[in-house]
Design a protein around this motif. Structure first.
Motif, PDB file in Angstrom:
ATOM      1  N   ASN A 307       0.824  -1.205   0.000  1.00  0.00           N
ATOM      2  CA  ASN A 307       0.000   0.000   0.000  1.00  0.00           C
ATOM      3  C   ASN A 307       0.860   1.256   0.000  1.00  0.00           C
ATOM      4  O   ASN A 307       0.631   2.191  -0.777  1.00  0.00           O
ATOM      5  CB  ASN A 307      -0.932  -0.015   1.216  1.00  0.00           C
ATOM      6  N   VAL A 308       1.874   1.295   0.873  1.00  0.00           N
ATOM      7  CA  VAL A 308       2.777   2.449   0.927  1.00  0.00           C
ATOM      8  C   VAL A 308       3.587   2.537  -0.363  1.00  0.00           C
ATOM      9  O   VAL A 308       3.795   3.627  -0.915  1.00  0.00           O
ATOM     10  CB  VAL A 308       3.699   2.353   2.158  1.00  0.00           C
ATOM     11  N   ALA A 309       4.038   1.386  -0.863  1.00  0.00           N
ATOM     12  CA  ALA A 309       4.809   1.384  -2.110  1.00  0.00           C
ATOM     13  C   ALA A 309       3.995   1.936  -3.274  1.00  0.00           C
ATOM     14  O   ALA A 309       4.527   2.630  -4.145  1.00  0.00           O
ATOM     15  CB  ALA A 309       5.278  -0.037  -2.435  1.00  0.00           C
ATOM     16  N   THR A 310       2.697   1.641  -3.280  1.00  0.00           N
ATOM     17  CA  THR A 310       1.828   2.157  -4.340  1.00  0.00           C
ATOM     18  C   THR A 310       1.714   3.675  -4.251  1.00  0.00           C
ATOM     19  O   THR A 310       1.808   4.377  -5.269  1.00  0.00           O
ATOM     20  CB  THR A 310       0.434   1.516  -4.242  1.00  0.00           C
ATOM     21  N   ASP A 311       1.506   4.196  -3.047  1.00  0.00           N
ATOM     22  CA  ASP A 311       1.455   5.646  -2.870  1.00  0.00           C
ATOM     23  C   ASP A 311       2.776   6.286  -3.269  1.00  0.00           C
ATOM     24  O   ASP A 311       2.813   7.336  -3.923  1.00  0.00           O
ATOM     25  CB  ASP A 311       1.136   5.992  -1.412  1.00  0.00           C
ATOM     26  N   HIS A 312       3.878   5.655  -2.876  1.00  0.00           N
ATOM     27  CA  HIS A 312       5.192   6.187  -3.219  1.00  0.00           C
ATOM     28  C   HIS A 312       5.452   6.120  -4.720  1.00  0.00           C
ATOM     29  O   HIS A 312       6.132   6.992  -5.272  1.00  0.00           O
ATOM     30  CB  HIS A 312       6.270   5.424  -2.452  1.00  0.00           C
ATOM     31  N   GLN A 313       4.909   5.099  -5.378  1.00  0.00           N
ATOM     32  CA  GLN A 313       5.082   5.021  -6.825  1.00  0.00           C
ATOM     33  C   GLN A 313       4.399   6.195  -7.517  1.00  0.00           C
ATOM     34  O   GLN A 313       4.929   6.783  -8.468  1.00  0.00           O
ATOM     35  CB  GLN A 313       4.492   3.704  -7.337  1.00  0.00           C
ATOM     36  N   GLN A 314       3.208   6.554  -7.023  1.00  0.00           N
ATOM     37  CA  GLN A 314       2.529   7.726  -7.577  1.00  0.00           C
ATOM     38  C   GLN A 314       3.356   8.987  -7.335  1.00  0.00           C
ATOM     39  O   GLN A 314       3.440   9.860  -8.202  1.00  0.00           O
ATOM     40  CB  GLN A 314       1.150   7.879  -6.936  1.00  0.00           C
ATOM     41  N   LEU A 315       3.973   9.083  -6.157  1.00  0.00           N
ATOM     42  CA  LEU A 315       4.832  10.229  -5.868  1.00  0.00           C
ATOM     43  C   LEU A 315       6.032  10.265  -6.799  1.00  0.00           C
ATOM     44  O   LEU A 315       6.446  11.339  -7.262  1.00  0.00           O
ATOM     45  CB  LEU A 315       5.311  10.175  -4.413  1.00  0.00           C
ATOM     46  N   ILE A 316       6.607   9.107  -7.081  1.00  0.00           N
ATOM     47  CA  ILE A 316       7.758   9.054  -7.994  1.00  0.00           C
ATOM     48  C   ILE A 316       7.377   9.615  -9.357  1.00  0.00           C
ATOM     49  O   ILE A 316       8.096  10.437  -9.934  1.00  0.00           O
ATOM     50  CB  ILE A 316       8.287   7.609  -8.115  1.00  0.00           C
ATOM     51  N   MET A 317       6.225   9.187  -9.890  1.00  0.00           N
ATOM     52  CA  MET A 317       5.803   9.692 -11.197  1.00  0.00           C
ATOM     53  C   MET A 317       5.561  11.198 -11.148  1.00  0.00           C
ATOM     54  O   MET A 317       5.945  11.931 -12.068  1.00  0.00           O
ATOM     55  CB  MET A 317       4.541   8.957 -11.662  1.00  0.00           C
ATOM     56  N   THR A 318       4.937  11.671 -10.070  1.00  0.00           N
ATOM     57  CA  THR A 318       4.662  13.104  -9.934  1.00  0.00           C
ATOM     58  C   THR A 318       5.956  13.898  -9.869  1.00  0.00           C
ATOM     59  O   THR A 318       6.112  14.925 -10.551  1.00  0.00           O
ATOM     60  CB  THR A 318       3.820  13.358  -8.667  1.00  0.00           C
ATOM     61  N   VAL A 319       6.900  13.438  -9.056  1.00  0.00           N
ATOM     62  CA  VAL A 319       8.159  14.160  -8.886  1.00  0.00           C
ATOM     63  C   VAL A 319       8.991  14.107 -10.166  1.00  0.00           C
ATOM     64  O   VAL A 319       9.633  15.097 -10.541  1.00  0.00           O
ATOM     65  CB  VAL A 319       8.939  13.598  -7.680  1.00  0.00           C
ATOM     66  N   LEU A 320       8.995  12.977 -10.861  1.00  0.00           N
ATOM     67  CA  LEU A 320       9.723  12.891 -12.133  1.00  0.00           C
ATOM     68  C   LEU A 320       9.217  13.945 -13.121  1.00  0.00           C
ATOM     69  O   LEU A 320      10.004  14.651 -13.761  1.00  0.00           O
ATOM     70  CB  LEU A 320       9.577  11.498 -12.743  1.00  0.00           C
ATOM     71  N   LYS A 321       7.911  14.054 -13.243  1.00  0.00           N
ATOM     72  CA  LYS A 321       7.336  14.983 -14.216  1.00  0.00           C
ATOM     73  C   LYS A 321       7.601  16.435 -13.832  1.00  0.00           C
ATOM     74  O   LYS A 321       8.009  17.250 -14.671  1.00  0.00           O
ATOM     75  CB  LYS A 321       5.826  14.740 -14.342  1.00  0.00           C
ATOM     76  N   SER A 322       7.354  16.774 -12.569  1.00  0.00           N
ATOM     77  CA  SER A 322       7.514  18.175 -12.166  1.00  0.00           C
ATOM     78  C   SER A 322       8.981  18.595 -12.173  1.00  0.00           C
ATOM     79  O   SER A 322       9.308  19.717 -12.567  1.00  0.00           O
ATOM     80  CB  SER A 322       6.905  18.387 -10.776  1.00  0.00           C
ATOM     81  N   THR A 323       9.868  17.713 -11.760  1.00  0.00           N
ATOM     82  CA  THR A 323      11.292  18.056 -11.720  1.00  0.00           C
ATOM     83  C   THR A 323      11.869  18.141 -13.119  1.00  0.00           C
ATOM     84  O   THR A 323      12.765  18.961 -13.383  1.00  0.00           O
ATOM     85  CB  THR A 323      12.056  17.027 -10.873  1.00  0.00           C
ATOM     86  N   ALA A 324      11.384  17.325 -14.026  1.00  0.00           N
ATOM     87  CA  ALA A 324      11.862  17.386 -15.411  1.00  0.00           C
ATOM     88  C   ALA A 324      11.635  18.775 -15.993  1.00  0.00           C
ATOM     89  O   ALA A 324      12.518  19.324 -16.677  1.00  0.00           O
ATOM     90  CB  ALA A 324      11.161  16.322 -16.253  1.00  0.00           C
ATOM     91  N   LYS A 325      10.481  19.360 -15.727  1.00  0.00           N
ATOM     92  CA  LYS A 325      10.191  20.702 -16.257  1.00  0.00           C
ATOM     93  C   LYS A 325      11.200  21.717 -15.735  1.00  0.00           C
ATOM     94  O   LYS A 325      11.661  22.587 -16.473  1.00  0.00           O
ATOM     95  CB  LYS A 325       8.774  21.122 -15.862  1.00  0.00           C
ATOM     96  N   LYS A 326      11.568  21.600 -14.477  1.00  0.00           N
ATOM     97  CA  LYS A 326      12.530  22.529 -13.874  1.00  0.00           C
ATOM     98  C   LYS A 326      13.885  22.444 -14.557  1.00  0.00           C
ATOM     99  O   LYS A 326      14.630  23.427 -14.621  1.00  0.00           O
ATOM    100  CB  LYS A 326      12.657  22.230 -12.379  1.00  0.00           C
ATOM    101  N   HIS A 327      14.204  21.281 -15.089  1.00  0.00           N
ATOM    102  CA  HIS A 327      15.502  21.064 -15.727  1.00  0.00           C
ATOM    103  C   HIS A 327      15.424  21.142 -17.251  1.00  0.00           C
ATOM    104  O   HIS A 327      16.373  20.758 -17.933  1.00  0.00           O
ATOM    105  CB  HIS A 327      16.070  19.712 -15.292  1.00  0.00           C
ATOM    106  N   GLY A 328      14.292  21.634 -17.755  1.00  0.00           N
ATOM    107  CA  GLY A 328      14.161  21.805 -19.200  1.00  0.00           C
ATOM    108  C   GLY A 328      13.853  20.536 -19.956  1.00  0.00           C
ATOM    109  O   GLY A 328      14.004  20.491 -21.180  1.00  0.00           O
ATOM    110  N   PHE A 329      13.401  19.509 -19.255  1.00  0.00           N
ATOM    111  CA  PHE A 329      13.040  18.241 -19.878  1.00  0.00           C
ATOM    112  C   PHE A 329      11.523  18.047 -19.837  1.00  0.00           C
ATOM    113  O   PHE A 329      10.818  18.672 -19.042  1.00  0.00           O
ATOM    114  CB  PHE A 329      13.668  17.052 -19.139  1.00  0.00           C
ATOM    115  N   THR A 330      11.055  17.128 -20.666  1.00  0.00           N
ATOM    116  CA  THR A 330       9.736  16.525 -20.506  1.00  0.00           C
ATOM    117  C   THR A 330       9.954  15.059 -20.199  1.00  0.00           C
ATOM    118  O   THR A 330      10.704  14.372 -20.906  1.00  0.00           O
ATOM    119  CB  THR A 330       8.892  16.682 -21.785  1.00  0.00           C
ATOM    120  N   CYS A 331       9.331  14.575 -19.124  1.00  0.00           N
ATOM    121  CA  CYS A 331       9.443  13.164 -18.752  1.00  0.00           C
ATOM    122  C   CYS A 331       8.295  12.404 -19.398  1.00  0.00           C
ATOM    123  O   CYS A 331       7.124  12.713 -19.165  1.00  0.00           O
ATOM    124  CB  CYS A 331       9.399  13.018 -17.232  1.00  0.00           C
ATOM    125  N   LEU A 332       8.637  11.423 -20.229  1.00  0.00           N
ATOM    126  CA  LEU A 332       7.638  10.622 -20.939  1.00  0.00           C
ATOM    127  C   LEU A 332       7.475   9.285 -20.225  1.00  0.00           C
ATOM    128  O   LEU A 332       8.414   8.499 -20.132  1.00  0.00           O
ATOM    129  CB  LEU A 332       8.067  10.385 -22.388  1.00  0.00           C
TER     130      LEU A 332
END
Length: 722
Positions: A307-332
């Motif tokens: 259950n915690v791993a599932t929530d953390h997986q959603q966080l990983i996807m969210t952080v990957l996408k938002s951080t990519a924008k900060k670094h001039g990337f798009t995360c696909l």
């Protein structure tokens, strides 16, 4: 020189430098610093309240409502002391994305002042709109009420933005009538069902003190990074997450030089920024590396409770996408953003265990003597054989259909790989005599200065969709953009069902006076004889296996989501989920309707994008270039030369194909049949082939038209210039 828009994008990329970020502090200083952990609760709560919360988290059972106000006050004080002004009930609707409803702590007073306020009622329950999320007919538009309810087993955390922090509280999401509208509720139910049956079996094996049994998950997340300067020039990437057109570059991944190669500096700075944020959120990111395809990378966490791993997986996807924008990337996170190179998966490593018994899928050094392991592993074998088609259906998406069966992904036929050691043990059981198991031995490299080390008793099989990898199973068919909750729900439920069957058989035999050793062996022998067809250790890509699996072993080959999703409507699947209290027939049907609609919408959006890009970007550029080329040919002929018209004629031929295929695709879009299964079949068997034919024409044009005139960023640019 590329076209002006492409040239401007390339120039901006080549001028980019890694985004400056603050150095990462020591792990001990930042780990879970933004999480309301048990340790923080212990420090903030009265002793009785803390023990009550701790008991609920570790042992299960109902939350004591009397402690909710105390916890809410402590949680608010912790969050506001860090600068948070808002809290959000975070939930996971049937979109594979995360949803949040933000509310302020503010409470205006009659004297014109304002205070912060957060009660137990606000902590425990929220009320988002239940009809505005995918619900498969459970909620009509005029029936809007839905509830979020606090999941105490997953810790609250602070999510930062440049302007402040928000207290995020993981919750379930259900309708006014009580049906699950989310991913978390069935996951918690499936884990409870599995725990109940696992404890039954452990008691039959003579165990007395048994802690709650939980499933664990470690999900390897693959993704692509593309410079965001390309995004405005590629509507397909922007809206569909994948390229609908693109000729293969001269060099792709054939040299195997990207995999585990040196991480580009700009990418590594991005990765370190991601990890810094994840560590603060208590997400145990462990591994980072280049993946096989150019521009592709991976992050993987340490195992956690599912259950915690599932929530953390959603966080990983969210952080990957938002951080990519900060670094001039798009995360696909699309499963197949680029044709001709590897796609992205999310390998779900899954096991079960408890604090009293450890990992129940750990065979130890002598698995033939470990009857407890053999029974639990045998239950997995039985479950995967009986419900392999269900496992295929829970990874069925439009994006994953492009990936399954390719070089980096398993086939759509669900089989189990055990490794040579365990396969031999179960073959011995099938034949009626368990003699022993092979050891791995020692690896000797022939150089004195190199160490000797123990060798695993079995190899790995990268073509297997469901592989045993030492002390867990790795479900390799999950798509990179999916929530891991659906696959975990299916795996937990089929295991619960098989553990129930095993316990029933043992109870019957033990009731007749049979010793536990012979009873367990008899049950295992029945499993191997009736369900051994699902065990396969060979090449899952071979045409021979595909033919043999279906014809001789009775396994299904559900190639597309249109084939796989109707499995959710089968009576045996409906009965499975209802029998164990995981999904009611209404909830299961709603999921079928949602996923079928998502499949249709994804393909129809791609078809419309294909038409638009072909007609408004590619065709005008091609006709303009063809006009210039025709004029050049006339000028050459005017001075007595005899230039070849072959290229001009080939371009004209492809341009006509483009017009023909767009007309055919447009007509097919307008002739979709009614009914979800017929509509999905139309998408799979009519729209996708027509899109492929249109793509062939456009990609043919890309290889002939002057690069200066081509409007779309190319694969060469997107995959290699960063």
């Amino acid at each position: 020189m590329p076209s002006s828009e492409r040239f401007a994008a390339l120039q901006s990329i080549q001028r980019r430098k890694p985004t400056a970020v603050e150095p990462t502090p020591a792990l001990e200083k930042i780990w879970a610093s933004d999480v309301f952990t048990l340790g923080k609760m212990k420090a903030a709560l009265p002793k009785d309240a803390f023990k009550s919360i701790q008991r609920t988290i570790r042992e299960g059972g109902k939350l004591d409502a009397s402690v909710a106000d105390v916890v809410a006050q402590a949680m608010k004080e912790w969050a506001t002391s860090r600068g948070a002004l808002y809290y959000a009930h975070v939930f996971y609707p049937l979109t594979n994305l995360t949803a949040e409803k933000h509310d302020g702590f503010i409470a205006p007073q009659s004297d014109g002042s304002a205070i912060t306020e957060f009660t137990g009622k606000l902590l425990v329950q929220g009320e988002p709109d239940g009809s505005s999320f995918p619900n498969g007919g459970i909620r009509s538009t005029f029936e809007a009420r839905g509830y979020t309810a606090w999941d105490v087993t997953s810790p609250a955390f602070l999510m930062p933005t440049p302007n402040g922090l928000t207290l995020c509280i993981p919750t379930v999401f259900v309708s006014w009538t009580g049906e699950a509208l989310d991913k978390k509720t069935p996951l918690l139910r499936s884990n409870a069902a599995m725990n109940q049956q696992a404890q039954r079996l452990l008691k039959l094996l003579g165990n007395k003190e048994i802690a709650p049994v939980n499933s664990s998950c470690g999900a390897e997340q693959e993704y692509f990074l593309v410079d965001n300067a390309y995004l405005g020039l590629r509507p397909d990437l922007l809206l569909a997450g994948r390229t609908l057109f693109g000729a293969p570059p001269a060099k792709g991944q054939q040299f195997d030089d990207h995999y585990f190669g040196a991480i580009p500096e700009r990418v590594q700075v991005f990765m370190q920024d991601v990890e810094h944020q994840l560590y603060r959120l208590g997400v145990p990111a462990k591994t980072r590396h280049n993946e096989v395809a150019p521009g592709q990378f991976e992050i993987a966490p340490v195992y956690e409770a599912a259950n915690v791993a599932t929530d953390h997986q959603q966080l990983i996807m969210t952080v990957l996408k938002s951080t990519a924008k900060k670094h001039g990337f798009t995360c696909l996170l699309h499963e197949k953003p680029f044709a001709g190179v590897n796609g992205s998966g999310k390998h779900v490593n899954w096991s079960i265990g408890s604090s009293s018994h450890g990992n129940l899928l750990d065979p130890g050094h002598t698995p033939h003597d470990n009857m407890q392991f053999l029974l639990f592993c045998g239950a997995v074998i039985r479950g995967v054989h009986k419900y392999g088609s269900l496992l295929r259906s829970v990874v069925a998406t439009a994006g994953n259909d492009h990936r399954l069966g390719a070089n980096e992904a398993p086939p759509a036929i669900i089989s189990i790989y055990l490794g040579s050691q365990l396969e031999d043990v179960y073959n011995q059981i099938r034949d009626g005599e368990l003699k022993g198991s092979a050891s791995g031995g020692v690896m000797q490299l022939g150089v004195d200065t190199l160490p000797e080390f123990p060798k695993d008793p079995g190899d790995r099989n990268r073509t297997s969709p469901f592989a045993f990898t030492g002390n867990r199973f790795e479900f390799r068919a999950v798509g990179s953009g999916q929530s891991v909750a659906g696959p975990l729900v299916a795996m937990n439920t089929i295991l619960a069902d098989s553990l129930s069957w095993v316990a029933d058989q043992l109870e019957a035999r033990l009731g007749g006076g049979e010793p536990i050793e012979s009873a367990a062996f008899a049950v295992l022998k029945q499993i191997t004889q009736e369900h051994g067809a699902v065990i396969f250790g060979g090449d899952g890509y071979s045409s021979e296996w595909h033919e043999k699996a279906v014809r001789e072993r009775g396994l299904e080959n559900l190639r597309t989501s249109a084939d796989a999703l109707p499995v959710l409507r089968r009576p045996e699947v409906r009965d499975l989920f209802a029998r164990h209290g995981v999904l009611s027939p209404v909830e299961l049907e709603s999921r079928y309707e949602v996923y079928a609609e998502q499949y249709v919408l994804a393909i129809e959006v791609e078809a419309k994008l294909s038409l638009r890009i072909a007609r408004t970007q590619v065709y005008p550029a091609v006709t303009a270039y063809l006009g210039d080329l025709a004029g050049s040919l006339q000028e050459q002929e005017a001075i007595g030369l005899s230039p070849s018209r072959a290229i001009a004629q080939e371009i004209a031929g492809f341009a006509q194909q483009l017009l023909d295929k767009t007309a055919a695709l447009e007509a097919a879009l307008g002739s979709a049949p009614h009914g979800s299964e017929a509509h999905m079949a139309h998408c799979a068997n009519t729209l996708l082939p027509l899109m492929g034919e249109l793509r062939a024409a456009v990609d043919g044009l890309e290889s002939l038209v002057d690069d200066n005139a081509w409007p779309l960023p190319t694969y060469q640019e997107m995959l290699f210039i960063r």
